[in-house]
Design a protein around this motif. Structure first.
Motif, mmCIF file in Angstrom:
data_model
loop_
_atom_site.group_PDB
_atom_site.id
_atom_site.type_symbol
_atom_site.label_atom_id
_atom_site.label_comp_id
_atom_site.label_asym_id
_atom_site.label_seq_id
_atom_site.Cartn_x
_atom_site.Cartn_y
_atom_site.Cartn_z
ATOM 1 N N LEU A 142 0.851 -1.189 -0.133
ATOM 2 C CA LEU A 142 0.098 -0.035 -0.014
ATOM 3 C C LEU A 142 0.980 1.180 0.100
ATOM 4 O O LEU A 142 1.787 1.513 1.013
ATOM 5 C CB LEU A 142 -0.972 0.008 1.225
ATOM 6 N N ALA A 143 0.820 1.943 -1.044
ATOM 7 C CA ALA A 143 1.691 3.208 -1.132
ATOM 8 C C ALA A 143 0.636 4.436 -0.910
ATOM 9 O O ALA A 143 -0.397 4.444 -1.572
ATOM 10 C CB ALA A 143 2.104 3.578 -2.275
ATOM 11 N N THR A 144 0.986 5.359 0.082
ATOM 12 C CA THR A 144 0.059 6.537 0.353
ATOM 13 C C THR A 144 1.042 7.647 0.257
ATOM 14 O O THR A 144 2.103 7.607 0.582
ATOM 15 C CB THR A 144 -0.394 6.247 1.716
ATOM 16 N N ALA A 145 0.430 8.915 0.350
ATOM 17 C CA ALA A 145 1.233 9.955 0.274
ATOM 18 C C ALA A 145 1.633 10.319 1.793
ATOM 19 O O ALA A 145 2.711 11.001 2.100
ATOM 20 C CB ALA A 145 0.150 11.412 0.122
ATOM 21 N N GLU A 146 0.798 9.959 3.057
ATOM 22 C CA GLU A 146 1.186 10.020 4.103
ATOM 23 C C GLU A 146 2.509 9.312 4.729
ATOM 24 O O GLU A 146 3.311 9.883 5.726
ATOM 25 C CB GLU A 146 0.152 9.822 5.160
ATOM 26 N N ARG A 147 2.750 8.231 3.993
ATOM 27 C CA ARG A 147 3.789 7.234 4.635
ATOM 28 C C ARG A 147 5.129 7.297 3.622
ATOM 29 O O ARG A 147 4.677 7.278 2.369
ATOM 30 C CB ARG A 147 3.606 6.089 4.736
ATOM 31 N N PRO A 148 6.320 7.811 3.549
ATOM 32 C CA PRO A 148 7.281 7.729 2.887
ATOM 33 C C PRO A 148 7.624 6.400 2.301
ATOM 34 O O PRO A 148 7.939 5.918 1.254
ATOM 35 C CB PRO A 148 8.577 8.403 3.605
#
Length: 702
Positions: free
Chosen positions: A484-490
């Protein structure tokens, strides 16, 4: 209400553990405080997933490095239980007694005879003492029956899982004041799509132990193999009978059609692959697998054995019952074969039974059985249903205080370390991944160990769903790990695979594309994470059948026979041994190798290390393709597609390999981790891997 379940080993496998996991989750969902006490612990994690709201505590730690097994009390006999009883000691006496003395609970539930004896003798009147029974009384030897009957009068209630067994206990104990009544097992309604009934697969699941009588099932399937050549048999589970069952499959020549699949959890994804579910046990106290299969829309054929199946199945309406036969006489096999034949040849009947089975399974949902449990405890002690939380709550009530549950709301379970998902493979191989907790972000597939660091990104929609469409993506061969790639987590988070549905891939063929043959199979890794196994081959020869004898192997591939086609076995040095190529009756290509033709030394000593030959097809046009089995729903066939090993006499001085030589090597077809087909010659030792010791909740003597 505060409920504690006592299990012998919550870290093992078996229907008792699964049923406790289901009921404890149902009670927790209804607002009760539930926990598990496991007498033993031999591993770090449980085999079955308990509800996050249900903690598990162990009394005796048997893991490597623990001091418990070396304590003097661990090797001394129990002072309460008979000397013949396995799995108990003075240490278990001491730990259980201390635990029961200090428990803060409203209800304590034991789940096997030894624990019921402990609960009856060491439990206190502060809580209700309820015994569960998961094996029919009549199936136990005299000493085992006596142990059970000794425990029942010491308890407030005793709950066999079948009505017939409850009647047997009431008749055996007419003077007992203990409430004896049936409390069936429960099974949650599955999240997987119901079975389509078109897979031509017979499925069975359970521990591989003698009482399950999988030998009967294999024998019955063997009687039908020629009549139904496109049907297969899958048996899921692990246990001590695995080597014997593997040998039986080999004797029947069914190695390519009857497979031992190993243990899979959760099992509902595998039930959904069945057109028929089979239960051929010598006895079933309840038959949890029957309910599980029914809930997945699979018609169940079962022996009418004591006691559970007939209480679950209405013959001809929601399942099929056949005579159980005698023991040790194997007279049940003709009836099992006849019942299977009836279901295998009649798709309309299978659909009728499956539709009714879905309704039957709903009667055993955890919520409904949890309500029955509540009603039972309320009749025994009305205050137990009032939401009190044990001794401390009763003290508070005396002083007019509010219950602790009202003052201290139970916190929500902590989110898992990795986001959990439900993955579904479509018939064309497309993959849909749904987050259990929807969030904004992308599904990231990253090719493992790829110097080019190739990846694919697909956005999750507002429902937490992302689909990787087969027609839109060309994925290189390998293993694509899901994140899961999110903007909140690098850093992307690895996705955990809570459920992976691959029923749509059963019987699938490789997908042709302009770049060659492809196949996609999603699967959970050994760590429980989601990965997509892909194959992309410019030229490919899909293995459709493997037939072996003591001296030959014949491989059929899904390629039309063409004059000039060649198949060879190539060793690590590049040396090739040709196979004889012929057309099959339906025009496919078959290649046969005489094992004696393999280039092995014909004088002693034999090679000490295994030797491998990879199999390749060369077309008349000069294209070379590996023989492999990449299609279907199995990402790694090394354990499931096991073929018998034939002796290869390497010490025959004549050089023919067929004389009276030393016989120190064997040869067999074997798949690699990439599902390529090879021939494997190795020292003549047992080829069946030892089954890992795994505690179960049943004891054959007690």
């Amino acid at each position: 209400m505060k409920v504690v379940f006592l299990l012998n080993n919550a870290y093992g496998i078996g229907g008792t553990i699964r049923s406790v996991a289901n009921l404890s989750a149902g009670l927790a969902e209804r607002g009760h405080t539930v926990s598990i006490t496991s007498l033993y612990r031999h591993r770090d994690t449980t085999s079955f997933a308990f509800d996050p709201r249900v903690p598990v505590e162990a009394l005796i730690d048997e893991r490597e490095g623990s001091a418990d097994p070396s304590l003097p009390a661990a090797s001394r006999p129990s002072q309460l239980l008979p000397a013949w009883q396995d799995g108990v000691s003075l240490l278990s006496d001491q730990r259980v007694r201390a635990h029961l003395a200090e428990l803060d609970a409203d209800v304590v539930v034991s789940t096997r005879p030894t624990l019921s004896v402990y609960l009856g003798h060491y439990g206190t009147g502060r809580y209700l003492r309820i015994g569960q029974e998961h094996a029919p009384l009549a199936t136990r030897p005299p000493e085992g029956q006596a142990l059970r009957l000794e425990a029942v009068p010491l308890l407030d209630a005793f709950t066999p899982v079948s009505a017939a067994d409850a009647t047997a206990y009431r008749q055996a104990l007419p003077e007992a004041r203990t409430l004896i009544e049936r409390l069936p097992n429960c099974s949650p309604l599955p999240e997987v799509s119901p079975a389509t009934g078109t897979t031509r697969t017979v499925v069975a699941a359970g521990r591989l132990v003698a009482t399950k009588r999988y030998d009967r099932l294999i024998n019955a399937f063997a009687q039908l193999a020629d009549e139904f050549p496109d049907w297969t048999l899958r048996i899921y589970g692990r246990g001590p009978e695995r080597p014997a069952l593997r040998a039986r499959i080999a004797r029947h020549g069914l190695a390519d059609r009857a497979r031992l699949m190993g243990a899979v959890a959760p099992i509902e994804t595998e039930w959904a692959k069945g057109a028929v579910a089979a239960v051929t046990s010598q006895w079933e106290s309840f038959g949890l697998t029957i309910v599980e299969a029914m809930a997945c829309g699979v018609p169940v054929l079962s022996t009418d054995c004591p006691h559970g199946p007939a209480e679950l199945i209405t013959h001809g309406r929601d399942g099929y019952l056949v005579p159980a036969g005698g023991d040790p006489d194997d007279d049940a096999v003709p009836g099992i074969a006849a019942g299977l034949r009836t279901l295998m040849k009649d798709e309309a009947l299978r659909r009728h039974l499956a539709a009714n089975a879905l309704a039957t399974a709903r009667r055993y949902s955890p919520d409904l059985i949890a309500q029955q449990f509540e009603d039972l405890t309320a009749r025994l002690r009305p205050a137990a249903r009032a939401g009190r939380t044990g001794r401390l709550a009763r003290l508070r009530s005396l002083f007019g205080a509010r219950p602790a549950a009202a003052e201290e709301p139970r916190p929500e379970p902590a989110p898992p370390e990795h986001p959990t998902t439900h993955a579904v493979a479509a018939p064309d191989g497309s993959l849909t991944v749904t987050l259990d907790r929807p969030t904004r972000g992308e599904l990231l597939l990253r090719l493992r160990r790829d110097p080019q660091r190739r990846s694919v990104r697909v956005p999750f929609d507002r429902h937490g769903r992302a689909t990787v469409h087969r027609a839109e993506h060309t994925l290189a061969e390998g293993r694509w790990d899901a994140f899961l790639a999110t903007a909140e987590r690098p850093k992307p988070q690895r996705l955990a695979a809570r459920l992976v549905e691959t029923a749509a891939l059963v019987g699938a063929r490789p997908r042709p594309t302009p770049k060659g043959a492809t196949a996609w199979i999603p699967y959970p890794t050994k760590d429980g994470n989601l990965t997509l196994r892909t194959w992309q081959r410019p030229h490919h020869a899909e293995v459709t059948a493997i037939r072996t004898t003591d001296t030959t192997a014949t491989i059929v591939v899904g390629t039309p026979f063409a004059p000039g086609s060649r198949v060879a076995a190539r060793d690590a040095t590049g040396r090739e041994t040709p196979l004889t190529v012929t057309p099959t009756a339906d025009g496919q290509l078959a290649a046969t190798l005489a094992y004696a033709d393999l280039p092995l030394p014909r004088t002693a000593p034999a090679p000490a290390e295994p030797r491998t030959w990879r199999l390749h097809l060369t077309t008349p046009e000069g294209h070379t393709a590996p023989l492999a089995r990449i299609a279907g729903d199995t990402p790694d066939r090394r354990r499931t597609d096991a073929h018998p090993a034939a002796p290869l006499r390497t010490g025959d001085a004549t050089g023919t390999g067929t004389g009276t030589g030393t016989g120190t090597m064997t040869v067999r077809p074997a798949f690699t981790g990439d599902n390529d087909l090879t021939l494997l010659a190795e020292p003549a030792e047992p080829t069946e891997p030892a089954e890992p010791a795994e505690p179960a909740e049943t004891n054959e003597r007690a």
